[in-house]
Enzyme design. Structure first.
Site, PDB file in Angstrom:
ATOM      1  N   CYS A   1      -5.979 -17.098  40.705  1.00  0.00           N
ATOM      2  CA  CYS A   1      -5.869 -17.750  39.396  1.00  0.00           C
ATOM      3  C   CYS A   1      -4.483 -18.362  39.247  1.00  0.00           C
ATOM      4  O   CYS A   1      -3.470 -17.658  39.315  1.00  0.00           O
ATOM      5  CB  CYS A   1      -6.120 -16.734  38.278  1.00  0.00           C
ATOM      6  SG  CYS A   1      -5.941 -17.422  36.625  1.00  0.00           S
TER       7      CYS A   1
ATOM      8  N   LYS B   1       9.265  10.065  -4.637  1.00  0.00           N
ATOM      9  CA  LYS B   1       9.231  10.831  -5.885  1.00  0.00           C
ATOM     10  C   LYS B   1      10.225  11.981  -5.822  1.00  0.00           C
ATOM     11  O   LYS B   1      10.315  12.660  -4.795  1.00  0.00           O
ATOM     12  CB  LYS B   1       7.830  11.416  -6.125  1.00  0.00           C
ATOM     13  CG  LYS B   1       6.730  10.380  -6.265  1.00  0.00           C
ATOM     14  CD  LYS B   1       5.367  11.048  -6.377  1.00  0.00           C
ATOM     15  CE  LYS B   1       4.255  10.017  -6.482  1.00  0.00           C
ATOM     16  NZ  LYS B   1       2.919  10.643  -6.477  1.00  0.00           N
TER      17      LYS B   1
ATOM     18  N   GLU C   1       3.632 -10.317  -2.322  1.00  0.00           N
ATOM     19  CA  GLU C   1       5.073 -10.564  -2.218  1.00  0.00           C
ATOM     20  C   GLU C   1       5.548 -11.517  -3.317  1.00  0.00           C
ATOM     21  O   GLU C   1       6.607 -11.323  -3.904  1.00  0.00           O
ATOM     22  CB  GLU C   1       5.417 -11.136  -0.842  1.00  0.00           C
ATOM     23  CG  GLU C   1       5.303 -10.135   0.306  1.00  0.00           C
ATOM     24  CD  GLU C   1       3.874  -9.815   0.688  1.00  0.00           C
ATOM     25  OE1 GLU C   1       2.981 -10.641   0.394  1.00  0.00           O
ATOM     26  OE2 GLU C   1       3.647  -8.748   1.276  1.00  0.00           O
ATOM     27  N   LYS C   2       4.733 -12.566  -3.593  1.00  0.00           N
ATOM     28  CA  LYS C   2       5.083 -13.536  -4.636  1.00  0.00           C
ATOM     29  C   LYS C   2       5.073 -12.854  -5.998  1.00  0.00           C
ATOM     30  O   LYS C   2       5.980 -13.062  -6.816  1.00  0.00           O
ATOM     31  CB  LYS C   2       4.081 -14.699  -4.607  1.00  0.00           C
ATOM     32  CG  LYS C   2       4.308 -15.762  -5.670  1.00  0.00           C
ATOM     33  CD  LYS C   2       5.585 -16.538  -5.436  1.00  0.00           C
ATOM     34  CE  LYS C   2       5.752 -17.651  -6.466  1.00  0.00           C
ATOM     35  NZ  LYS C   2       7.076 -18.295  -6.376  1.00  0.00           N
ATOM     36  N   TYR C   3       4.066 -12.027  -6.244  1.00  0.00           N
ATOM     37  CA  TYR C   3       3.970 -11.305  -7.512  1.00  0.00           C
ATOM     38  C   TYR C   3       5.173 -10.376  -7.690  1.00  0.00           C
ATOM     39  O   TYR C   3       5.830 -10.374  -8.733  1.00  0.00           O
ATOM     40  CB  TYR C   3       2.669 -10.499  -7.564  1.00  0.00           C
ATOM     41  CG  TYR C   3       2.495  -9.702  -8.846  1.00  0.00           C
ATOM     42  CD1 TYR C   3       1.869 -10.261  -9.955  1.00  0.00           C
ATOM     43  CD2 TYR C   3       2.988  -8.400  -8.957  1.00  0.00           C
ATOM     44  CE1 TYR C   3       1.717  -9.542 -11.133  1.00  0.00           C
ATOM     45  CE2 TYR C   3       2.847  -7.676 -10.130  1.00  0.00           C
ATOM     46  CZ  TYR C   3       2.210  -8.253 -11.209  1.00  0.00           C
ATOM     47  OH  TYR C   3       2.086  -7.549 -12.381  1.00  0.00           O
TER      48      TYR C   3
ATOM     49  N   CYS D   1     -12.990 -17.669  33.624  1.00  0.00           N
ATOM     50  CA  CYS D   1     -11.592 -18.042  33.412  1.00  0.00           C
ATOM     51  C   CYS D   1     -11.447 -19.560  33.349  1.00  0.00           C
ATOM     52  O   CYS D   1     -11.961 -20.283  34.215  1.00  0.00           O
ATOM     53  CB  CYS D   1     -10.726 -17.476  34.536  1.00  0.00           C
ATOM     54  SG  CYS D   1      -8.985 -17.973  34.412  1.00  0.00           S
TER      55      CYS D   1
ATOM     56  N   LYS E   1       2.178   4.269   0.204  1.00  0.00           N
ATOM     57  CA  LYS E   1       1.678   3.572  -0.988  1.00  0.00           C
ATOM     58  C   LYS E   1       0.405   2.806  -0.616  1.00  0.00           C
ATOM     59  O   LYS E   1       0.467   1.711  -0.059  1.00  0.00           O
ATOM     60  CB  LYS E   1       2.731   2.620  -1.544  1.00  0.00           C
ATOM     61  CG  LYS E   1       2.328   2.020  -2.874  1.00  0.00           C
ATOM     62  CD  LYS E   1       3.400   1.103  -3.425  1.00  0.00           C
ATOM     63  CE  LYS E   1       2.947   0.500  -4.749  1.00  0.00           C
ATOM     64  NZ  LYS E   1       1.707  -0.304  -4.620  1.00  0.00           N
TER      65      LYS E   1
ATOM     66  N   ARG F   1      -6.286   2.774 -14.700  1.00  0.00           N
ATOM     67  CA  ARG F   1      -4.967   2.851 -15.354  1.00  0.00           C
ATOM     68  C   ARG F   1      -4.962   2.086 -16.677  1.00  0.00           C
ATOM     69  O   ARG F   1      -4.366   2.517 -17.659  1.00  0.00           O
ATOM     70  CB  ARG F   1      -3.893   2.256 -14.435  1.00  0.00           C
ATOM     71  CG  ARG F   1      -2.480   2.440 -14.991  1.00  0.00           C
ATOM     72  CD  ARG F   1      -1.470   1.505 -14.306  1.00  0.00           C
ATOM     73  NE  ARG F   1      -1.470   1.673 -12.868  1.00  0.00           N
ATOM     74  CZ  ARG F   1      -0.812   2.624 -12.212  1.00  0.00           C
ATOM     75  NH1 ARG F   1      -0.138   3.535 -12.894  1.00  0.00           N
ATOM     76  NH2 ARG F   1      -0.846   2.675 -10.903  1.00  0.00           N
TER      77      ARG F   1
ATOM     78  N   GLU G   1      -5.727   7.273  -5.857  1.00  0.00           N
ATOM     79  CA  GLU G   1      -5.985   5.872  -5.524  1.00  0.00           C
ATOM     80  C   GLU G   1      -7.392   5.722  -4.948  1.00  0.00           C
ATOM     81  O   GLU G   1      -7.783   6.445  -4.031  1.00  0.00           O
ATOM     82  CB  GLU G   1      -4.960   5.396  -4.492  1.00  0.00           C
ATOM     83  CG  GLU G   1      -4.798   3.905  -4.403  1.00  0.00           C
ATOM     84  CD  GLU G   1      -3.864   3.336  -5.471  1.00  0.00           C
ATOM     85  OE1 GLU G   1      -3.740   2.111  -5.535  1.00  0.00           O
ATOM     86  OE2 GLU G   1      -3.271   4.126  -6.251  1.00  0.00           O
TER      87      GLU G   1
END
Length: 591
Positions: free
Chosen positions: A439, A298, A39-41, A415, A121, A142, A181
């Site tokens: 319980c 696409k 996300e940062k990239y 428990c 993706k 690539r 991929e």
């Protein structure tokens, strides 16, 4: 003067962003190190692209922020791609998708249909396979889009990449690029990391890094042992026009040759269908055995693809529609165990408080032991929290590079609230406390459930009243509710004479009820309101119901083996039969 200062600031900003991208690319693609979250990239790259569009005077034509790395790793020889292998431009919201759609629309031929081929993706490593007369000739990464690293020997060790294409009615082209991929299944990723952990070796931080590192090995045996997977997603160069298929048909074609493809791909005939595919992908992503970080949209028509062409960085006919999410990292300080109404024991991570999307997050559910094992979570780990849309933030991954002084998460054997026996449900992967009303943790939730609107519908008897009655040991079981009087509840916080009298009236009123409400109210695991109605319609009275058999339950339409087992197990427990008997003994009238 003012304008000049602004321009200097903008130029400095652009140069700094370029340096960051180059550094991250070099570390990721050459050194196999992931320094920042996806996300940062993506957000940094998006910011740079927008600034370059707006201030084109600072656009350096010799620089491409999408070139993978200045130096492709020199341990492999290079292979030139027959056609450029460009990355995709990323978008993050529907407005961006609409802009892409409008650009496509402007280039349409008269009456041409706007169809989009939508694919998941996959978060892996792109690979280019060249087949000559149906035989695999080479495989390359690539790289910089023009040439990539020769990984042919390693690709031959990936079982899902065919060495020879399968024959069909159409003969093979003399030369064709098939693109796809390479990735690693999450189940395989966890298995390998577990093995590395047992040998006290460094763990991989994520599945994509493992896939990338495994494909780019000098020794092909290492690649073979990593059990990589491959899905094809399209055709690059092909030497004959008869193979110029539209995208969706091209996928069918390569699949008929034995190239595996991802099965969730859809041909969307409108933008609304694309939106629906995106939303569906978000829902299924957690159920897949591989990571996805968005969808690829696409243009389906090959003719229109050629008309739209490519920029220096991206094809104009495709877009990567990324999942919108934010990520924050923090530390796991410890793990608490919560017990739910049906006895499910849920591990909850106690976090070092972190401010995230407007709220301070101190806890995060770990769901069950399977999730903990899948992510490899331990106490004192640094973890990433991810939030998509309005969903509660969840732990998405462990930053293994920061791991030190960690402790294993130990699940209780009995428990922690009532010391009852704990059982494991294989189907739901959950641990259960068998204590029921004994319980304390379950009791409050079970009694709240019993008086709820869908069950006995006792108005005015909410969580606060029930909590006080339990704490003062006035009620323990459902039948105790019908033994209440004004003297027992008038002194409760928030209650007066009038409200006490009204509550008693509601309790008396609820004593005449319907069978489905009782079945639902007693809290049988995995029996919801509609199943309760189904059971009531079939059995007609409580006696028939409690004396049922497994075979009888299975004969009821809509009730499967798992639910039947849950009901029989509940009714086999003498404590539960006693609870039902006690309700009948306080003159509960069931219609």
């Amino acid at each position: 003067m003012f304008k000049k200062n602004i321009n200097i600031k903008i130029k400095t900003k652009i140069l700094n962003l370029r340096k960051k991208i180059e550094m991250w690319n070099n570390n990721y693609y050459v050194k196999n190190l992931s320094l920042v979250s996806d996300e940062k990239y993506d957000s940094t790259l998006f910011e740079l692209n927008e600034l370059e569009k707006k201030y084109s005077m600072f656009l350096n034509t010799s620089y491409s922020n999408k070139i993978v790395a200045k130096n492709i790793c020199n341990k492999f020889k290079k292979i030139k791609h027959l056609s450029n292998m460009l990355s995709l431009e990323s978008i993050f919201n529907y407005k961006n998708l609409l802009n892409f759609h409008e650009k496509v629309k402007k280039n349409l031929f008269y009456n041409e249909k706007r169809y989009y081929c939508c694919e998941l993706k996959i978060d892996g490593l792109a690979i280019n396979l060249i087949y000559k007369n149906g035989i695999l000739d080479s495989a390359s990464t690539r790289g910089d889009g023009l040439q990539g690293e020769d990984v042919t020997k390693n690709a031959l060790e990936i079982k899902s990449i065919p060495h020879i294409l399968k024959k069909n009615n159409l003969s093979f082209p003399k030369k064709i690029e098939i693109r796809g991929e390479v990735f690693i299944k999450l189940s395989t990723f966890n298995k390998i990391n577990k093995m590395l952990k047992s040998k006290r070796k460094k763990l991989f931080s994520n599945a994509r890094n493992m896939a990338s590192g495994s494909l780019r090995q000098i020794n092909p045996k290492i690649t073979k042992n990593r059990s990589l997977s491959f899905y094809g997603y399209g055709i690059g160069y092909v030497n004959e026009k008869k193979y110029y298929y539209d995208q969706h048909d091209a996928l069918k074609l390569i699949n008929s040759w034995g190239i595996p493809i991802e099965k969730n791909t859809e041909l969307c005939k409108s933008l609304n269908e694309v939106k629906n595919f995106y939303e569906k992908s978000i829902k299924i992503r957690d159920y897949l055995d591989f990571n996805i970080d968005g969808i690829v949209v696409k243009v389906n028509s090959m003719k229109l693809q050629k008309k739209l062409g490519c920029s220096s960085k991206y094809p104009r006919w495709a877009i990567a529609y990324k999942f919108s999410s934010e990520e924050k990292c923090t530390k796991i300080l410890g793990v608490n165990f919560n017990v739910g109404r049906t006895g499910v024991i849920t591990p909850v991570a106690k976090l070092k408080p972190v401010y995230f999307m407007g709220t301070i997050i101190k806890y995060s559910s770990l769901h069950n032991k399977d999730i903990i094992d899948k992510l490899g979570i331990m106490i004192n780990d640094t973890v990433c929290l991810k939030k998509s849309g309005d969903v509660i933030p969840k732990i998405s991954r462990v930053i293994f590079e920061k791991r030190k002084n960690v402790k294993e998460i130990i699940f209780p054997k009995t428990c922690i609230f009532c010391k009852s026996k704990i059982e494991f449900c294989l189907r739901k992967k959950n641990l259960y406390c068998t204590g029921g009303f004994l319980c304390y943790a379950q009791r409050k939730q079970l009694l709240n459930h019993f008086v709820s609107r869908e069950a006995l519908n006792i108005k005015g008897m909410g969580n606060k009243i029930i909590s006080q009655l339990i704490e003062k040991k006035i009620i323990k079981y459902p039948s105790d509710i019908f033994k209440l009087n004004t003297d027992k509840i008038i002194f409760l916080k928030g209650m007066g004479l009038k409200s006490s009298e009204n509550l008693i009236k509601e309790i008396i009123k609820s004593k005449t009820t319907e069978l489905y409400r009782v079945i639902y109210g007693i809290g049988i695991p995995n029996v919801g309101i509609y199943t309760s109605m189904n059971l009531a319609n079939y059995y007609k009275n409580i006696s028939n119901f409690i004396n049922t058999s497994y075979e009888d339950l299975r004969s009821i339409k809509g009730i499967g083996s798992f639910t039947s087992n849950c009901i029989k197990k509940f009714l086999k427990d003498k404590r539960n039969i006693s609870i039902i008997s006690d309700l009948l003994n306080v003159n509960l009238k069931i219609k």
